[in-house]
Design a protein around this motif. Structure first.
Motif, PDB file in Angstrom:
ATOM      1  N   HIS A  19       0.920   4.211  -2.792  1.00 45.05           N
ATOM      2  CA  HIS A  19       0.740   5.616  -2.415  1.00 45.05           C
ATOM      3  C   HIS A  19       1.874   6.482  -2.965  1.00 45.05           C
ATOM      4  O   HIS A  19       1.627   7.568  -3.520  1.00 45.05           O
ATOM      5  CB  HIS A  19       0.677   5.715  -0.893  1.00 45.05           C
ATOM      6  CG  HIS A  19       0.527   7.099  -0.370  1.00 45.05           C
ATOM      7  ND1 HIS A  19      -0.631   7.842  -0.520  1.00 45.05           N
ATOM      8  CD2 HIS A  19       1.410   7.908   0.293  1.00 45.05           C
ATOM      9  CE1 HIS A  19      -0.463   9.025   0.026  1.00 45.05           C
ATOM     10  NE2 HIS A  19       0.771   9.100   0.532  1.00 45.05           N
ATOM     11  N   ASP A  66       1.441   9.484  -5.734  1.00 52.22           N
ATOM     12  CA  ASP A  66       1.829  10.858  -5.392  1.00 52.22           C
ATOM     13  C   ASP A  66       2.837  11.420  -6.388  1.00 52.22           C
ATOM     14  O   ASP A  66       2.708  12.572  -6.851  1.00 52.22           O
ATOM     15  CB  ASP A  66       2.430  10.894  -3.986  1.00 52.22           C
ATOM     16  CG  ASP A  66       1.372  10.696  -2.919  1.00 52.22           C
ATOM     17  OD1 ASP A  66       0.167  10.731  -3.266  1.00 52.22           O
ATOM     18  OD2 ASP A  66       1.745  10.479  -1.737  1.00 52.22           O
ATOM     19  N   ARG A 126       0.835  -1.211   0.000  1.00 56.23           N
ATOM     20  CA  ARG A 126       0.000   0.000   0.000  1.00 56.23           C
ATOM     21  C   ARG A 126       0.868   1.259   0.000  1.00 56.23           C
ATOM     22  O   ARG A 126       0.541   2.251  -0.652  1.00 56.23           O
ATOM     23  CB  ARG A 126      -0.930  -0.018   1.214  1.00 56.23           C
ATOM     24  CG  ARG A 126      -2.010  -1.074   1.150  1.00 56.23           C
ATOM     25  CD  ARG A 126      -3.078  -0.845   2.200  1.00 56.23           C
ATOM     26  NE  ARG A 126      -2.562  -0.999   3.545  1.00 56.23           N
ATOM     27  CZ  ARG A 126      -2.583  -2.127   4.240  1.00 56.23           C
ATOM     28  NH1 ARG A 126      -3.109  -3.213   3.686  1.00 56.23           N
ATOM     29  NH2 ARG A 126      -2.104  -2.179   5.462  1.00 56.23           N
TER      30      ARG A 126
END
Length: 918
Positions: free
Chosen positions: A781, A785, A777
């Protein structure tokens, strides 16, 4: 006081079948004067119960009522306070102390005296009297169950005696006859006295009239006495006659008793002789077997076993007291000792010869591996010895010793006999066996591990196209190394032998390219590497599979042959007895061997001695495998863990379980060292300043490492170790990706982060490694980003002036200028807006987007194929900016009719056509 006593007897105690013996008028000490009476009573029925009763006058009338009663047996002490002076106070100690003050000292003394007499008569002096004058305490009188107190004591106790019913009737009759009995008592008494005198006279006359009868009675008594004298004379003659008969009967009785004693002694003697004959007699057949029995044939061995058991049973018979003094017993024991020593020497010599013969047999017919290689190479002149080694290392097996074990197990019962009778010889045979087998196994195990090392080293040479297949050594150098292996003596030198050196030198080029995550990321022939590792895995599994049955079989043989059945040995002096046969403790000097060690410890010590080279050779083999390829530690960890788990399920305390457990520690240490090496190489990675970064080698390497590890550790017992290693590695990958991205000059930081974290996320999603779910995860992320950051930073370039203009508009609004008043600002009026919009017609926008596409294409690497994903994200971001600009124009320049030179439809067409053209 007498009237009160009679009234209390009548009203209170007579209805309860009690007699009142003494009374005292008292009040409680230190309180208001409330008088009451303490009464000493006894019951009229047996068993007699003695009580002290407290009686108080009723508040509502002149009658008395019973308030409280105590059993005299509960009275512990009577305290008169002062024995020399008159003092009306006294204490009675029942369950608690009751303090009283009598109305007079005389009443107190009378009451205490009565209590003392009752204590003497009924309680056997149980109550203790303190501070009481000795004059009040009379001497105790004899008493019993059916005896009452005598004379004056009875009168004192029976101060008042009630008449019974018959006495009342007699008195009433007499009083009816004499009418003046009540009115004139003296006349009535005088009349009774006269009548008594008349009766006395009549009694005397009656006695005098019976004198004749008395004389007759005396005459009869004289005749009876003469008859008694006659009978006594006859009895004396009879006694003299019977005296001789009695003497004869005494002689007969004495003779019978002696005969009975003789028979009893003869029976006991027969039992003793029968006992000695039954339990201390050894047959001639058994004696011949012990002296000359054949210890080579099965029948001879069976006869020797039966004879040795019979001898042991005879020697262990628990002799009764005195048996040791019998000459026959001493001779028999001497014979047994000679037979035991003779047979023990024969058995020891024979088993020593068997050990030597079997050892020489295996040594003679078993050609060692190096000798076999040397003879094979010498038989083929000019042939490459390295190829000869490869040809004769196909079989990786250890010799089986089941025939030796089968032959020796025939002597197991004899070894048990030797253990129980001649511990020194038993220990000597144990040491001899261990010495021979140590040399035999040491040679076989070293040969076995030499072959394993050759096969391991060969895994680096057999694969064509493998990056390690081309060794930087010429064939002549390899030949020289092989020749140095044999030498002039043809002997091995253990784990540091020439074969070990050959294997290590044969992999010298591999050490320069040792396996790492970096190398795995750059591999072009990973399939061949997997094949090499699979072959290594099979060799290592074969080594463990050969060692496991060998150790278990030898440990099982030692336990059975030497009778070490994994339970504590008997303490010195204890001997097991066979059913019903008495056994004895051996003499103090017979077993001199210390039996403090358990048999389990003895098995372990023997196994450690016999297989002392296994752990060293295994560690050497593991070190070689680790030098060839550090990733071999993964295979070894799984295999070793499985074999340790299997061995512990069979016997957790076995030699195999202990040894493999020790080696497993080394393998785990190598595994940890491998992981630490990968992390260190990540930290030392350097990137080129002239080329774009793309997917970092250790990121790809982690992917291949995870695929390899998941294949190896599927259903493995040590999955937890791999999970810990995963976490360490992925954290190191994350850290070093960011480090490389920060140092990158050619490729933007966002691109390096985006591509590598996308690759990490894809790898983890595909492999589904549960322990790395958090890191998966986190990778997603970071990828998202940095993708967004890269898109936003890149889109600022095609419409740069327009972006700056609207950033200024938003700044004025943020400073407090109303949106509809922004158009009145000189720098942001409508004319300035139209001027900026005209600089970006559709054609210019498309051209700017085309340049942007080329620049993005130059930044991104082809391996990850993120170009279309990034381009689509840019399209969405560009449309979002367009709508944002349109909104600002509508709010800040209302009614101006100003619009962009291109529409959203034009933008979609630009993005699509650019993507298709490239």
């Amino acid at each position: 006081m007498t009237a009160i006593k009679h009234a209390l007897q009548r009203d209170i105690f007579t209805p309860n079948d009690e007699r009142l013996l003494s009374i005292v008028n008292v009040c409680k000490a230190g309180k208001k004067k409330k008088n009451c009476f303490l009464c000493a009573t006894v019951t009229t029925e047996r068993p007699v119960q003695v009580r002290v009763v407290k009686v108080k006058k009723s508040d509502k009338g002149d009658f008395y009522k019973r308030q409280m009663a105590w059993e005299l047996r509960d009275l512990a002490e009577v305290d008169a306070k002062d024995a020399s002076k008159e003092n009306p106070e006294f204490d009675l100690h029942f369950e608690k102390v009751y303090r009283w003050v009598a109305s007079s000292t005389a009443e107190k003394n009378s009451f205490i005296s009565c209590i003392w007499k009752l204590n003497q008569r009924y309680l056997r002096k149980k109550v203790e009297f303190v501070n009481v004058s000795s004059q009040l305490l009379e001497e105790s009188v004899p008493s019993g169950e059916n005896q009452s107190v005598a004379g004056g004591d009875e009168d004192a106790l029976d101060d008042y005696q009630e008449l019974n019913a018959r006495e009342e009737q007699d008195i009433e009759g007499m009083m009816e006859v004499c009418e003046y009995a009540i009115s004139n008592a003296e006349a009535f008494a005088e009349k009774l006295s006269r009548e008594l005198q008349v009766l006395d006279g009549a009694n005397i006359q009656s006695i005098m009239a019976s004198e004749k009868q008395v004389n007759i009675l005396m005459q009869l008594l004289d005749e009876a006495l003469s008859e008694v004298d006659t009978i006594e004379g006859k009895l004396s003659s009879y006694e003299e006659m019977l005296q001789s008969v009695k003497e004869q009967m005494d002689q007969i009785s004495q003779s019978n008793r002696l005969i009975q004693i003789s028979n009893t002694n003869n029976g006991k003697l027969l039992d003793e002789i029968q006992f000695l004959v039954n339990y201390m007699d050894l047959s001639k057949g058994h004696i011949r077997a012990l002296q000359d029995g054949d210890l080579s044939s099965p029948k001879g061995i069976e006869a020797c076993i039966n004879a040795s058991e019979a001898l042991l049973q005879c020697m262990n018979v628990a002799l009764r007291p005195g048996h040791e003094k019998l000459m026959a017993v001493k001779q028999q024991q001497h014979l047994f000792t000679e037979l035991r020593d003779t047979f023990a020497r024969r058995l020891t010599n024979h088993l020593n010869n068997v050990f030597v013969h079997q050892f020489n047999h295996f040594s003679h017919f078993k050609m060692t591996i190096p000798q076999f290689y040397r003879s094979s190479c010498m038989s083929l002149p000019g042939h490459d010895q390295s190829s000869t080694l490869s040809q004769h290392t196909a079989e990786l097996t250890l010799p089986k010793h089941s025939p030796l074990h089968r032959d020796l197990l025939r002597y197991a019962k004899l070894m048990e006999w030797l253990k129980n009778t001649q511990r020194e010889k038993y220990d000597g045979l144990s040491r001899t066996y261990v010495d021979y087998m140590t040399r035999l196994y040491e040679r076989e195990i070293k040969d076995f591990f030499e072959v394993a090392k050759i096969k391991m080293a060969g895994t680096t040479k057999e694969g064509k196209g493998n990056k390690f297949a081309t060794l930087p050594r010429k064939e002549s150098a390899l030949k020289q190394e092989t020749e140095s292996l044999h030498g002039s003596s043809g002997k091995l030198t253990g784990s540091t032998s020439s074969l070990n050196k050959l294997a290590v030198q044969g992999s010298s080029s591999r050490r320069s390219q040792s396996s790492s995550l970096l190398d795995m990321g750059n591999m072009s022939a990973s399939d061949l590497d997997v094949a090499d590792r699979t072959k290594f895995d099979k060799i290592f599994e074969q080594v463990l599979s050969e060692l496991e049955p060998l150790c278990l079989a030898e440990q099982d043989f030692i336990s059975k042959f030497f009778k070490l059945q994994q339970h504590p040995t008997l303490a010195q002096g204890e001997v097991e007895s066979d059913g019903g046969v008495p056994s004895r403790q051996p003499p103090p000097g017979e077993h001199r061997h210390s039996m403090s060690l358990t048999e389990k410890d003895m098995v372990r010590l023997m196994m450690n001695k016999i297989f002392q080279s296994i752990e060293t050779e295994l560690n050497s083999l593991i070190a070689l495998g680790d030098k060839i390829d550090s990733f071999h530690s993964l295979y070894m960890l799984v295999k070793m863990s499985h074999h340790v788990w299997t061995a512990q399920n069979v016997d957790p305390a076995s030699y195999l379980s202990t040894t493999l457990g020790n080696v497993l520690v080394t393998v785990k240490r190598n595994f940890d060292k491998c992981i630490s090496g990968q992390i260190r190489q990540m930290e030392e990675v350097k990137i080129s300043k002239k080329s774009k970064v793309g997917i970092l080698p250790f990121v790809t390497g982690f992917e291949e490492f995870a695929e390899l590890a998941e294949t190896i550790f599927r259903n493995a017992e040590r999955r937890g170790d791999l999970d810990k290693a995963y976490v360490k590695l992925i954290r190191a990958v994350f850290t070093n990706v960011e480090k490389v991205a920060n140092e990158s000059q050619k490729t933007p930081r966002d691109v390096v982060m985006m591509e590598n974290f996308h690759h990490i996320f894809s790898t983890q999603s595909r492999l589904k490694i549960s322990c790395l779910e958090t890191e998966r995860r986190e990778a997603k992320h970071k990828y998202t980003d940095h993708l967004q950051s890269y898109v936003i930073n890149s889109l600022g370039q095609p419409l740069e002036k327009l972006n700056h203009f609207f950033e200024g508009v938003e700044a004025r609004v943020a400073q407090g200028v109303r949106e509809e008043e922004v158009s009145y600002q000189l720098a942001f009026n409508k004319q300035e807006l139209r001027k900026v919009i005209k600089e970006y017609p559709g054609k210019e926008v498309k051209k700017g987007l085309d340049n942007l596409y080329k620049k993005v294409d130059k930044h991104l690497c082809e391996e990850e194929s993120l170009l279309q994903v990034v381009w689509h994200s840019m399209q969405d971001e560009f449309i979002r900016q367009y709508k944002h600009f349109e909104g600002l124009i509508g709010r800040c320049y209302p009614g101006s009719g100003i619009t962009m030179e291109f529409t959203i439809g034009d933008m979609l067409e630009y993005f699509s056509s650019i993507a298709q053209s490239h």
